[in-house]
Design a protein around this motif. Structure first.
Motif, PDB file in Angstrom:
ATOM      1  N   ARG A 155     -19.730 -30.279  32.114  1.00  0.00           N
ATOM      2  CA  ARG A 155     -19.342 -30.695  30.779  1.00  0.00           C
ATOM      3  C   ARG A 155     -19.079 -29.500  29.865  1.00  0.00           C
ATOM      4  O   ARG A 155     -18.799 -29.667  28.671  1.00  0.00           O
ATOM      5  CB  ARG A 155     -20.401 -31.606  30.150  1.00  0.00           C
ATOM      6  CG  ARG A 155     -21.715 -30.932  29.823  1.00  0.00           C
ATOM      7  CD  ARG A 155     -22.570 -31.803  28.912  1.00  0.00           C
ATOM      8  NE  ARG A 155     -22.873 -33.093  29.499  1.00  0.00           N
ATOM      9  CZ  ARG A 155     -23.411 -34.106  28.832  1.00  0.00           C
ATOM     10  NH1 ARG A 155     -23.690 -33.974  27.551  1.00  0.00           N
ATOM     11  NH2 ARG A 155     -23.681 -35.237  29.446  1.00  0.00           N
ATOM     12  N   LYS A 156     -19.186 -28.292  30.424  1.00  0.00           N
ATOM     13  CA  LYS A 156     -18.877 -27.096  29.638  1.00  0.00           C
ATOM     14  C   LYS A 156     -18.161 -26.088  30.536  1.00  0.00           C
ATOM     15  O   LYS A 156     -18.090 -26.259  31.762  1.00  0.00           O
ATOM     16  CB  LYS A 156     -20.140 -26.473  29.057  1.00  0.00           C
ATOM     17  CG  LYS A 156     -21.152 -26.012  30.087  1.00  0.00           C
ATOM     18  CD  LYS A 156     -22.330 -25.284  29.431  1.00  0.00           C
ATOM     19  CE  LYS A 156     -21.918 -23.919  28.913  1.00  0.00           C
ATOM     20  NZ  LYS A 156     -23.064 -23.130  28.421  1.00  0.00           N
ATOM     21  N   ALA A 157     -17.664 -25.040  29.929  1.00  0.00           N
ATOM     22  CA  ALA A 157     -16.924 -24.021  30.672  1.00  0.00           C
ATOM     23  C   ALA A 157     -17.823 -23.325  31.682  1.00  0.00           C
ATOM     24  O   ALA A 157     -18.988 -23.041  31.408  1.00  0.00           O
ATOM     25  CB  ALA A 157     -16.333 -23.012  29.702  1.00  0.00           C
ATOM     26  N   VAL A 158     -17.273 -23.037  32.843  1.00  0.00           N
ATOM     27  CA  VAL A 158     -17.986 -22.376  33.931  1.00  0.00           C
ATOM     28  C   VAL A 158     -17.324 -21.046  34.306  1.00  0.00           C
ATOM     29  O   VAL A 158     -17.991 -20.054  34.575  1.00  0.00           O
ATOM     30  CB  VAL A 158     -18.059 -23.292  35.172  1.00  0.00           C
ATOM     31  CG1 VAL A 158     -18.628 -22.567  36.380  1.00  0.00           C
ATOM     32  CG2 VAL A 158     -18.881 -24.539  34.860  1.00  0.00           C
ATOM     33  N   LEU A 159     -15.985 -21.033  34.321  1.00  0.00           N
ATOM     34  CA  LEU A 159     -15.224 -19.852  34.720  1.00  0.00           C
ATOM     35  C   LEU A 159     -14.086 -19.606  33.731  1.00  0.00           C
ATOM     36  O   LEU A 159     -13.735 -20.493  32.935  1.00  0.00           O
ATOM     37  CB  LEU A 159     -14.635 -20.043  36.126  1.00  0.00           C
ATOM     38  CG  LEU A 159     -15.620 -20.075  37.294  1.00  0.00           C
ATOM     39  CD1 LEU A 159     -14.922 -20.583  38.545  1.00  0.00           C
ATOM     40  CD2 LEU A 159     -16.215 -18.691  37.545  1.00  0.00           C
ATOM     41  N   GLY A 160     -13.512 -18.413  33.797  1.00  0.00           N
ATOM     42  CA  GLY A 160     -12.339 -18.124  32.995  1.00  0.00           C
ATOM     43  C   GLY A 160     -11.091 -18.749  33.595  1.00  0.00           C
ATOM     44  O   GLY A 160     -11.126 -19.338  34.679  1.00  0.00           O
ATOM     45  N   THR A 161      -9.987 -18.586  32.908  1.00  0.00           N
ATOM     46  CA  THR A 161      -8.713 -19.093  33.421  1.00  0.00           C
ATOM     47  C   THR A 161      -8.196 -18.235  34.576  1.00  0.00           C
ATOM     48  O   THR A 161      -7.206 -18.590  35.221  1.00  0.00           O
ATOM     49  CB  THR A 161      -7.649 -19.127  32.313  1.00  0.00           C
ATOM     50  OG1 THR A 161      -7.519 -17.816  31.744  1.00  0.00           O
ATOM     51  CG2 THR A 161      -8.031 -20.105  31.232  1.00  0.00           C
ATOM     52  N   ASN A 162      -8.838 -17.122  34.818  1.00  0.00           N
ATOM     53  CA  ASN A 162      -8.661 -16.243  35.972  1.00  0.00           C
ATOM     54  C   ASN A 162      -7.260 -16.292  36.591  1.00  0.00           C
ATOM     55  O   ASN A 162      -7.031 -17.003  37.580  1.00  0.00           O
ATOM     56  CB  ASN A 162      -9.724 -16.563  37.023  1.00  0.00           C
ATOM     57  CG  ASN A 162     -11.125 -16.235  36.549  1.00  0.00           C
ATOM     58  OD1 ASN A 162     -11.330 -15.893  35.384  1.00  0.00           O
ATOM     59  ND2 ASN A 162     -12.095 -16.306  37.430  1.00  0.00           N
TER      60      ASN A 162
END
Length: 356
Positions: A155-162
């Motif tokens: 439900r929240k960010a885990v990684l960048g847009t990488n």
């Protein structure tokens, strides 16, 4: 004086960028490298990652988060690999140096990997992959970023847009190249939708509950981007985090600083990775490029879907846009012009072609 909305030549735009960077302390060689990366990106039509970003890079230089005098340094190496410490130099300078290092090592070893630590947002990954293609090699470039993308089940960010890019040289055809984010769209497109007050497709973002949403206003403070193709984009993003972060000793995930939103006086410590494959050491180069040409042409001859008038290979649209931009000039979107106008005023640089 040119009228508002008039085109600008790539050469004029590069001159402006070089002057802006030199005024902020970069030497001429580094200013030329960075300007070429940004303007080339604009000529490909990728305006989110071109000269529009220059104002924010310079904001970090002036605040101290980027060091205009820093010199990227190889801090570890072997026959087919190296790790480069960017020392918080402008990331375009570090990235070009790193890919050139990978190319040089691949000429001896056949294949080379170069990881980067202590860098920042490096712009469009495709530019660096194409460095290798111009040298007769297959190139790959990637970078990690502060988390802004959720993954399946979160439900929240885990990684960048990488982002990830590859480029493959051809013979008579243009090089094949692909430059993508691991997310369904780059964060810059969400910011454009915010500015324009537009909704976005429900495949782009999730809200604070991890549920798809069309409201871009929650990004990035609450909402998160979705990965492309669900678990597939997630898996690729994690691979990039490994190669660009863990392997090269760069910051990872929440230890990375946000280059747009965080304190511009602090280094962001982004990581990146560059790979080069020397084709001629593996198979005859002429044979390879003829096979690539044949594949491109065969793809174009595939029966077309109803309503389709052309089948393009990756990079084909961008090469067309670049040729048109170099021939007729760049028609910069208004948000890019506004960013450059602000920068011209800040640095007292004449730029009549930006007049409103």
């Amino acid at each position: 004086m040119e009228q508002a909305g008039a085109t600008v030549s790539a050469a004029e735009l590069e001159r402006f960028c070089r002057e802006a960077l030199r005024k902020c302390g970069l030497n001429d060689a580094d200013a030329r490298v960075a300007s070429d990366v940004l303007v080339t990106t604009d000529t490909f039509g990728v305006f989110t990652h071109g000269t529009k970003a220059l104002k924010n890079y310079i904001r970090r230089i002036r605040a101290g988060g980027l060091d205009p005098n820093a010199v990227p340094e190889i801090c570890g190496e072997g026959p087919a690999w190296a790790v480069v410490d960017g020392h918080s130099a402008l990331a375009m300078v570090t990235s070009v140096f790193a890919m050139n290092t990978a190319i040089a090592k691949a000429k001896t070893a056949g294949i080379a990997y170069v990881g980067v630590r202590n860098s920042c947002h490096f712009g469009a990954a495709g530019y660096y992959a194409l460095q290798a293609a111009k040298a007769g090699m297959i190139g790959m470039a990637m970078a990690n970023d502060v988390p802004s993308m959720a993954v399946p089940g979160s439900r929240k960010a885990v990684l960048g847009t990488n982002p990830f890019a590859y480029a493959v040289p051809a013979g008579e055809e243009d090089p094949v190249f692909l430059d993508i984010a691991s997310s369904a769209v780059a964060g810059g497109k969400i910011r454009i939708a915010q500015t324009l007050g537009q909704k976005v497709p429900d495949t782009w973002l999730v809200d604070t509950e991890g549920v798809p949403t069309t409201d871009p206003s929650t990004y990035p403070h609450a909402g998160s981007l979705q990965p492309f193709a669900g678990h597939k984009g997630y898996g690729i993003a994690l691979m990039i985090e490994t190669l660009a972060g863990a392997l090269g000793g760069a910051a990872m995930r929440w230890d990375i600083g946000g280059w747009l939103d965080d304190d511009p006086a602090l280094p962001t410590r982004h990581g990146a990775a560059f790979l080069a494959f020397d084709i001629g050491q593996i198979t005859p180069f002429d044979v390879f490029t003829k096979r690539v040409d044949a594949t491109i042409r065969d793809i174009r001859l595939t029966p077309k879907a109803k309503g389709a008038d052309r089948i393009c290979v990756p990079g084909e649209i961008e090469w067309h846009k670049r040729r048109m931009a170099l021939e007729k000039g760049l028609d910069l979107p208004e948000d890019v012009r506004e960013s450059l106008r602000n920068l011209a005023e800040q640095l007292d640089i004449p730029a009549n072609w930006l007049s409103s």
